[in-house]
Design an enzyme around this catalytic site. Structure first.
Site, PDB file in Angstrom:
ATOM      1  CG  ASP A 140     -58.346  40.618 -31.864  1.00  0.00           C
ATOM      2  OD1 ASP A 140     -57.127  40.586 -32.110  1.00  0.00           O
ATOM      3  OD2 ASP A 140     -58.957  41.672 -31.600  1.00  0.00           O
ATOM      4  CB  CYS A 176     -60.902  51.983 -36.626  1.00  0.00           C
ATOM      5  SG  CYS A 176     -60.824  50.946 -35.172  1.00  0.00           S
ATOM      6  CG  LEU A 228     -50.750  53.962 -23.212  1.00  0.00           C
ATOM      7  CD1 LEU A 228     -51.335  52.564 -23.035  1.00  0.00           C
ATOM      8  CD2 LEU A 228     -50.391  54.555 -21.851  1.00  0.00           C
ATOM      9  CE  LYS A 282     -55.534  41.327 -38.412  1.00  0.00           C
ATOM     10  NZ  LYS A 282     -55.376  42.633 -37.752  1.00  0.00           N
ATOM     11  CG  ASN A 283     -53.179  41.333 -35.083  1.00  0.00           C
ATOM     12  OD1 ASN A 283     -53.352  41.929 -36.150  1.00  0.00           O
ATOM     13  ND2 ASN A 283     -54.146  41.100 -34.232  1.00  0.00           N
ATOM     14  NE  ARG A 316     -55.622  52.166 -34.507  1.00  0.00           N
ATOM     15  CZ  ARG A 316     -54.665  52.086 -33.586  1.00  0.00           C
ATOM     16  NH1 ARG A 316     -54.023  50.949 -33.438  1.00  0.00           N
ATOM     17  NH2 ARG A 316     -54.319  53.128 -32.860  1.00  0.00           N
ATOM     18  NE  ARG A 334     -58.215  46.785 -42.698  1.00  0.00           N
ATOM     19  CZ  ARG A 334     -58.065  47.796 -41.857  1.00  0.00           C
ATOM     20  NH1 ARG A 334     -59.041  48.629 -41.658  1.00  0.00           N
ATOM     21  NH2 ARG A 334     -56.937  47.967 -41.208  1.00  0.00           N
ATOM     22  NE  ARG A 389     -57.586  50.254 -32.021  1.00  0.00           N
ATOM     23  CZ  ARG A 389     -57.537  49.355 -33.012  1.00  0.00           C
ATOM     24  NH1 ARG A 389     -58.499  49.307 -33.887  1.00  0.00           N
ATOM     25  NH2 ARG A 389     -56.522  48.526 -33.126  1.00  0.00           N
ATOM     26  N   PRO A 390     -56.381  55.665 -29.357  1.00  0.00           N
ATOM     27  CG  PRO A 390     -56.437  56.115 -27.077  1.00  0.00           C
ATOM     28  CD  PRO A 390     -57.201  55.414 -28.170  1.00  0.00           C
ATOM     29  CB  VAL A 391     -50.852  56.570 -30.541  1.00  0.00           C
ATOM     30  CG1 VAL A 391     -51.442  55.623 -31.583  1.00  0.00           C
ATOM     31  CG2 VAL A 391     -50.944  58.023 -30.997  1.00  0.00           C
TER      32      VAL A 391
HETATM   33  C1  EPZ Z   1     -53.681  45.100 -31.276  1.00  0.00           C
HETATM   34  O1  EPZ Z   1     -54.219  46.389 -31.482  1.00  0.00           O
HETATM   35  C2  EPZ Z   1     -54.252  44.242 -32.387  1.00  0.00           C
HETATM   36  N1  EPZ Z   1     -53.839  44.768 -33.687  1.00  0.00           N
HETATM   37  C3  EPZ Z   1     -55.775  44.224 -32.294  1.00  0.00           C
HETATM   38  O2  EPZ Z   1     -56.243  43.344 -33.303  1.00  0.00           O
HETATM   39  C4  EPZ Z   1     -56.168  43.667 -30.930  1.00  0.00           C
HETATM   40  O3  EPZ Z   1     -57.573  43.688 -30.801  1.00  0.00           O
HETATM   41  C5  EPZ Z   1     -55.532  44.519 -29.823  1.00  0.00           C
HETATM   42  O4  EPZ Z   1     -54.096  44.562 -30.015  1.00  0.00           O
HETATM   43  C6  EPZ Z   1     -55.821  43.983 -28.438  1.00  0.00           C
HETATM   44  O5  EPZ Z   1     -55.377  42.683 -28.332  1.00  0.00           O
HETATM   45  C7  EPZ Z   1     -52.574  44.538 -34.110  1.00  0.00           C
HETATM   46  O6  EPZ Z   1     -51.769  43.922 -33.438  1.00  0.00           O
HETATM   47  C8  EPZ Z   1     -52.225  45.075 -35.472  1.00  0.00           C
HETATM   48  P1  EPZ Z   1     -53.958  47.949 -27.827  1.00  0.00           P
HETATM   49  P2  EPZ Z   1     -53.630  47.646 -30.634  1.00  0.00           P
HETATM   50  O7  EPZ Z   1     -52.982  49.049 -27.981  1.00  0.00           O
HETATM   51  O8  EPZ Z   1     -52.183  47.481 -30.409  1.00  0.00           O
HETATM   52  C9  EPZ Z   1     -55.991  51.542 -25.518  1.00  0.00           C
HETATM   53  C10 EPZ Z   1     -57.740  42.601 -34.971  1.00  0.00           C
HETATM   54  O9  EPZ Z   1     -58.972  42.417 -34.996  1.00  0.00           O
HETATM   55  N2  EPZ Z   1     -54.781  52.311 -25.850  1.00  0.00           N
HETATM   56  O10 EPZ Z   1     -53.604  46.761 -27.001  1.00  0.00           O
HETATM   57  O11 EPZ Z   1     -54.104  48.891 -31.269  1.00  0.00           O
HETATM   58  C11 EPZ Z   1     -56.846  51.276 -26.743  1.00  0.00           C
HETATM   59  O12 EPZ Z   1     -57.691  52.376 -27.004  1.00  0.00           O
HETATM   60  C12 EPZ Z   1     -57.167  43.844 -34.308  1.00  0.00           C
HETATM   61  O13 EPZ Z   1     -56.888  41.816 -35.459  1.00  0.00           O
HETATM   62  C13 EPZ Z   1     -54.624  53.586 -25.312  1.00  0.00           C
HETATM   63  O14 EPZ Z   1     -55.482  54.080 -24.588  1.00  0.00           O
HETATM   64  O15 EPZ Z   1     -54.421  47.437 -29.260  1.00  0.00           O
HETATM   65  C14 EPZ Z   1     -57.627  50.052 -26.329  1.00  0.00           C
HETATM   66  O16 EPZ Z   1     -58.751  50.440 -25.562  1.00  0.00           O
HETATM   67  C15 EPZ Z   1     -58.246  44.752 -33.752  1.00  0.00           C
HETATM   68  N3  EPZ Z   1     -53.502  54.301 -25.617  1.00  0.00           N
HETATM   69  C16 EPZ Z   1     -56.647  49.286 -25.448  1.00  0.00           C
HETATM   70  O17 EPZ Z   1     -55.632  50.235 -25.077  1.00  0.00           O
HETATM   71  C17 EPZ Z   1     -52.507  53.783 -26.419  1.00  0.00           C
HETATM   72  O18 EPZ Z   1     -51.491  54.476 -26.641  1.00  0.00           O
HETATM   73  C18 EPZ Z   1     -55.976  48.102 -26.143  1.00  0.00           C
HETATM   74  O19 EPZ Z   1     -55.330  48.596 -27.300  1.00  0.00           O
HETATM   75  C19 EPZ Z   1     -52.684  52.495 -26.959  1.00  0.00           C
HETATM   76  C20 EPZ Z   1     -53.832  51.768 -26.660  1.00  0.00           C
END
Ligand code: EPZ
Length: 450
Positions: free
Chosen positions: A329, A137, A146, A43-44, A113, A421, A142-144
């Site tokens: 996950d 969520c 970065l 999926k991811n 997202r 989902r 889930r900030p963006v």
């Molecule tokens: C991806 O989410 C996956 N989703 C998630 O899978 C997975 O849990 C996660 O990576 C961690 O492995 C997809 O790939 C679609 P991150 P993502 O950015 O990219 C913080 C599932 O169950 N952060 O690595 O959103 C964030 O808040 C889903 O399949 C910032 O602070 O995860 C979190 O605490 C859930 N600022 C940490 O980093 C940012 O700009 C990890 O988030 C981005 C992230």
């Protein structure tokens, strides 16, 4: 985990909005499983690669796509941008030759997202992007930030107005410029957004402290198949040399390591031998290591085939970390397994700030779990008891289904929209393995009572 408070708009209630969301899975526990299960595409990976297809001015094909709601939602976002999609069997043809807009619709992005990842390819392809902030969520804010800071380093002007991220490439040629970017946290999404944006930038981009998840490497391989120059994906330093344009590619997505991990836990919790294929064992290293520590025997029966043989379950300690650490996950699924394992184990969630909500539901089933901040202390009990439970997020829903397989009596899992989902027919696959379960969707004449 970055220190982020849960934003007020985070939908913590998850109140079901429609009938689909009121569907329930009725599970009669204690029945053994047996046989072989086919693991779907990741999926991811699929979600990121679908966004990556925007980079290509020609048609691309993605194979081994999983059939699940989030993929359909990403398709809706791409269609809204003018990408033409054609699906046959598990292959999807995507034609982004003539994008109609750079504005991703809020009502679609807010439902998925991961669709925020289109911002990088849109900016690289068109020099402009208007993408709604995805919002929080159930598992966190889930900030963006970065993603945004990285795009600014690549030469984009980014401002946020009324919940929309406005990104425009400065400079006459409308092209991003290569840059050296250090990620404060190895964010999967930010690594993918910036790697995609850099493929068409002018010059070299280096992403340091990059995420190393297999899905990042899969996206890089897809982009390279389209002619991108990327090296180091899958390590913490990725180097991208921008090219003027990409070309068509026909690419098959890797198997889903989290679905595979979920079925390995199903085998252990149901004390049943199962064969899984296709899998890539190297993507499952932390999951396999922890299962073996807990007493499960796992043998390779071919390059992409694993046999799981159950054993006496004993507790272990788990801390979720960015890859190659233990995957967040898989945390909820392991908690269900540890709930019936001999001894006391600790599970620490370090990636997301609110990903322990399944503890309350497992406790309703008789689990002995104490929460202390981001730590769950799990004391194994001989058996769980079936109960009505509510899924709060994607992996929590899987954990509750797994717990239901082992519980005494009947478990009713509501909130199946979370499960649908992220899993490709998990209930159907489990039933084919011998699980006694059925999906009950309420009708006006027959509302689901729990
Ligand atoms: C991806 O989410 C996956 N989703 C998630 O899978 C997975 O849990 C996660 O990576 C961690 O492995 C997809 O790939 C679609 P991150 P993502 O950015 O990219 C913080 C599932 O169950 N952060 O690595 O959103 C964030 O808040 C889903 O399949 C910032 O602070 O995860 C979190 O605490 C859930 N600022 C940490 O980093 C940012 O700009 C990890 O988030 C981005 C992230």
């Amino acid at each position: 985990m970055k220190d982020t408070a849960i934003s007020p708009q985070t939908n913590l209630s998850n109140a079901p909005a429609d009938e689909e969301e009121l569907s329930a899975l009725h599970i009669w526990g204690g029945h053994p499983l047996s046989g072989e299960v086919t693991i779907s595409g990741a999926k991811n990976s699929a979600l990121a690669l679908m966004a990556g297809a925007i980079l290509c001015p020609q048609q691309c094909r993605l194979r081994n796509l999983p059939d699940l709601v989030d993929i359909q939602r990403m398709g809706d976002v791409l269609k809204a941008l003018g990408v033409k999609l054609h699906c046959e069997a598990a292959a999807l043809t995507l034609d982004a030759s003539s994008l109609s807009t750079s504005k991703a619709p809020y009502d679609l992005v807010s439902q998925l997202r991961a669709s925020f990842f289109v911002i990088g390819p849109l900016l690289a392809r068109q020099g402009v992007a208007r993408v709604p902030l995805p919002g929080g969520c159930a598992i966190g804010a889930r900030p963006v930030d970065l993603h945004v800071r990285g795009l600014q380093a690549l030469g984009a002007e980014v401002r946020i107005e009324h919940g929309i991220v406005h990104a425009d490439v400065k400079g006459r040629d409308g092209r991003l410029r290569g840059a050296k970017i250090y990620l404060d946290y190895p964010s999967v999404g930010a690594t993918e957004t910036l790697m995609m944006a850099a493929t068409l930038a002018d010059g070299e981009t280096i992403i340091e402290n990059a995420a190393q998840e297999p899905e990042v490497a899969d996206l890089a391989n897809f982009c390279r198949a389209m002619g991108a120059k990327i090296r180091g994906a899958g390590t913490n330093t990725i180097v991208v040399v921008g090219v003027p344009s990409l070309h068509t590619a026909d690419y098959s997505i890797i198997p889903d390591r989290i679905e595979a991990g979920t079925f390995l836990v199903a085998s252990a919790i149901a004390r049943s031998e199962l064969v899984l294929s296709p899998v890539i064992p190297d993507h499952l290293t932390p999951t396999l290591a922890k299962l073996r520590e807990m007493g499960i025997k796992i043998v390779a029966e071919g390059p992409q085939r694993l046999r799981a043989i159950p054993g006496e379950l004993r507790a272990t300690d788990i801390e979720t970390l960015p890859y190659p650490g233990f995957p967040t996950d898989m945390q909820a699924q392991f908690m269900a397994l540890m709930a019936i394992s001999e001894g006391v184990g600790t599970i620490t969630e370090t990636v997301f700030e609110n990903r322990l909500r399944h503890v309350a539901e497992l406790t309703r089933m008789g689990a002995d779990i104490r929460l202390k901040g981001q730590n769950a202390i799990v004391r194994g009990v001989p058996v769980l008891s079936g109960a009505p439970v509510l899924a709060t997020d994607l992996r929590a829903s899987a954990a509750l289904v797994l717990a239901g397989l082992a519980a005494e009596g009947k478990t009713v899992v509501k909130g199946l929209h979370h499960l649908d989902r992220g899993y490709d027919k998990l209930d159907v696959k489990l039933r084919q393995l011998g699980a006694q379960l059925e999906r009950v969707t309420p009708t006006a004449a027959n509302p689901v009572t729990v």
